[in-house]
Design a protein around this motif. Sequence first.
Motif, mmCIF file in Angstrom:
data_model
loop_
_atom_site.group_PDB
_atom_site.id
_atom_site.type_symbol
_atom_site.label_atom_id
_atom_site.label_comp_id
_atom_site.label_asym_id
_atom_site.label_seq_id
_atom_site.Cartn_x
_atom_site.Cartn_y
_atom_site.Cartn_z
ATOM 1 N N LYS A 1 27.656 37.747 9.549
ATOM 2 C CA LYS A 1 29.004 37.389 9.099
ATOM 3 C C LYS A 1 30.037 37.729 10.161
ATOM 4 C CE LYS A 1 32.245 38.264 5.265
ATOM 5 N NZ LYS A 1 33.249 39.104 5.904
ATOM 6 N N ARG A 2 29.926 38.903 10.774
ATOM 7 C CA ARG A 2 30.883 39.299 11.814
ATOM 8 C C ARG A 2 30.846 38.341 12.996
ATOM 9 N NH1 ARG A 2 29.294 45.686 11.588
ATOM 10 N NH2 ARG A 2 30.613 46.263 9.785
ATOM 11 N N GLN A 3 29.631 37.934 13.388
ATOM 12 C CA GLN A 3 29.505 36.991 14.497
ATOM 13 C C GLN A 3 30.129 35.643 14.137
ATOM 14 O OE1 GLN A 3 28.315 37.373 17.757
ATOM 15 N NE2 GLN A 3 29.301 35.369 17.866
ATOM 16 N N LYS A 4 29.855 35.210 12.920
ATOM 17 C CA LYS A 4 30.411 33.922 12.493
ATOM 18 C C LYS A 4 31.935 34.000 12.364
ATOM 19 C CE LYS A 4 26.388 31.869 10.265
ATOM 20 N NZ LYS A 4 26.387 30.676 11.126
ATOM 21 N N GLU A 5 32.445 35.119 11.894
ATOM 22 C CA GLU A 5 33.895 35.283 11.785
ATOM 23 C C GLU A 5 34.546 35.270 13.160
ATOM 24 O OE1 GLU A 5 34.521 37.786 7.636
ATOM 25 O OE2 GLU A 5 34.039 38.866 9.493
ATOM 26 N N SER A 6 33.861 35.844 14.136
ATOM 27 C CA SER A 6 34.379 35.812 15.503
ATOM 28 C C SER A 6 34.436 34.378 16.021
ATOM 29 C CB SER A 6 33.488 36.669 16.418
ATOM 30 O OG SER A 6 33.918 36.591 17.763
ATOM 31 N N ASP A 7 33.365 33.623 15.770
ATOM 32 C CA ASP A 7 33.346 32.218 16.183
ATOM 33 C C ASP A 7 34.396 31.415 15.418
ATOM 34 O OD1 ASP A 7 31.242 32.875 17.837
ATOM 35 O OD2 ASP A 7 29.703 32.196 16.425
ATOM 36 N N MET A 8 34.521 31.707 14.126
ATOM 37 C CA MET A 8 35.488 30.992 13.304
ATOM 38 C C MET A 8 36.914 31.292 13.732
ATOM 39 S SD MET A 8 33.657 31.561 9.603
ATOM 40 C CE MET A 8 35.103 31.092 8.664
ATOM 41 N N LEU A 9 37.157 32.534 14.182
ATOM 42 C CA LEU A 9 38.506 32.912 14.610
ATOM 43 C C LEU A 9 38.963 32.065 15.783
ATOM 44 C CD1 LEU A 9 40.914 34.789 14.257
ATOM 45 C CD2 LEU A 9 39.787 36.407 15.811
ATOM 46 N N ALA A 10 38.048 31.805 16.713
ATOM 47 C CA ALA A 10 38.391 30.958 17.859
ATOM 48 C C ALA A 10 38.752 29.544 17.391
ATOM 49 C CB ALA A 10 37.223 30.912 18.843
ATOM 50 N N VAL A 11 38.001 29.037 16.414
ATOM 51 C CA VAL A 11 38.289 27.694 15.880
ATOM 52 C C VAL A 11 39.607 27.699 15.116
ATOM 53 C CG1 VAL A 11 37.473 25.870 14.349
ATOM 54 C CG2 VAL A 11 35.836 27.134 15.750
ATOM 55 N N ILE A 12 39.830 28.755 14.323
ATOM 56 C CA ILE A 12 41.076 28.861 13.555
ATOM 57 C C ILE A 12 42.278 28.921 14.484
ATOM 58 C CG2 ILE A 12 42.404 30.396 12.045
ATOM 59 C CD1 ILE A 12 39.722 31.091 10.679
ATOM 60 N N ASN A 13 42.142 29.655 15.593
ATOM 61 C CA ASN A 13 43.231 29.734 16.572
ATOM 62 C C ASN A 13 43.518 28.368 17.179
ATOM 63 O OD1 ASN A 13 43.656 32.474 16.221
ATOM 64 N ND2 ASN A 13 42.272 33.067 17.879
ATOM 65 N N GLU A 14 42.456 27.601 17.466
ATOM 66 C CA GLU A 14 42.650 26.258 18.017
ATOM 67 C C GLU A 14 43.357 25.360 17.009
ATOM 68 O OE1 GLU A 14 40.110 22.554 20.011
ATOM 69 O OE2 GLU A 14 39.092 24.407 19.435
ATOM 70 N N ILE A 15 42.936 25.444 15.750
ATOM 71 C CA ILE A 15 43.589 24.665 14.699
ATOM 72 C C ILE A 15 45.053 25.044 14.575
ATOM 73 C CG2 ILE A 15 43.662 24.282 12.194
ATOM 74 C CD1 ILE A 15 40.614 24.516 12.184
ATOM 75 N N ASP A 16 45.335 26.341 14.676
ATOM 76 C CA ASP A 16 46.712 26.825 14.555
ATOM 77 C C ASP A 16 47.579 26.313 15.696
ATOM 78 O OD1 ASP A 16 48.732 28.548 13.290
ATOM 79 O OD2 ASP A 16 48.571 29.737 15.115
ATOM 80 N N VAL A 17 47.053 26.349 16.919
ATOM 81 C CA VAL A 17 47.797 25.828 18.070
ATOM 82 C C VAL A 17 48.076 24.346 17.891
ATOM 83 C CG1 VAL A 17 47.669 25.336 20.543
ATOM 84 C CG2 VAL A 17 46.973 27.579 19.689
ATOM 85 N N ASN A 18 47.068 23.604 17.459
ATOM 86 C CA ASN A 18 47.243 22.163 17.229
ATOM 87 C C ASN A 18 48.317 21.899 16.169
ATOM 88 O OD1 ASN A 18 45.222 21.676 19.071
ATOM 89 N ND2 ASN A 18 43.641 21.314 17.544
ATOM 90 N N ASN A 19 48.283 22.683 15.097
ATOM 91 C CA ASN A 19 49.267 22.500 14.025
ATOM 92 C C ASN A 19 50.678 22.820 14.497
ATOM 93 O OD1 ASN A 19 47.550 21.590 12.000
ATOM 94 N ND2 ASN A 19 47.038 23.642 11.317
#
Length: 305
Positions: A67-85
């Motif tokens: 879960k921690r590894q996936k959350e780390s990967d997800m955080l990078a994606v969430i940050n990209e989504i946030d920048v795009n938004n």
Amino acid sequence: MSQSKRRVTKLKLLANFFENIDIISIYIKTDIIHNLFQENKALDYSKLELFHLQYTDSLIELLTKIKRQKESDMLAVINEIDVNNRYVVNFEERRVDSFETDRKMYSGIFSQHLANLYKDLTEERFTIDWNNVLYFNKKYATEFYREADEELLKSGPLPSYHYQDYEIERKLLGRLNIQNFKVRFVCGYLIGRNEYELFKIFQSDDHFIFNVEEKKMYLIDEQLEKLDISENQSNQTTIINQLKKKNEYLEQTMNEKKRTLPAEVESVLKDYLRNLENMDIMSKIFDFNEETNILRAMLNLNLNN
């Protein structure tokens, strides 16, 4: 029992995170075992603790690491989504909404400009100001005009009238005169620094090009079918639409990746679940025939129902 409850709660949170059928099944069976001890005070709680030490704790530790590894990967994606938004919001706040209105007004202004040009030519005078029509491309070309094959937009030498530094094809001026100089701006093209505008003559199939750089106007016919003559769209709008689609894709793949586990972990989970369903192992854990029979009945519940 409170420690057992905390373990069951952790397992439930992990099951909710991964949305994996095997983890959900393991959580349900673990919760059944916990409730069995909670509701039967005569059972030895040390047996429940032993069960958790042998099974639950190892599983929680494994899933927590994943879960921690996936959350780390997800955080990078969430940050990209946030920048795009943020880019989308910032642009939409300052977007030029007047293009469509100005495009219609420009058609009328250009029609009047052509009528004045014709009048000046017949009276051999020079009164019109070209800035009256040049404002439009200066305002919108960079953002709205599209690219095209420039050879399709150019024209060779043609019989033309000369007005100041500008040229207008003789045949074009004649056709404009027939339709009282009414024209409609269709779209614009930007190739490098060269700007071209496509117009349609009212109540006809005739189109002509205003070559801004070379200061020429001429009919265009055969090349028209090879050109994109749809209405111009803001290139920023295109980028925004791409970013929105990308965010939709990122959110979808992020959720899919969250649920996807390595093959070896999937295999371990299935073995774990089989062990929970193995009544011989459960008998060794509980050492009580009566309680084991109760547990067997509970574990045999049809979870699909």
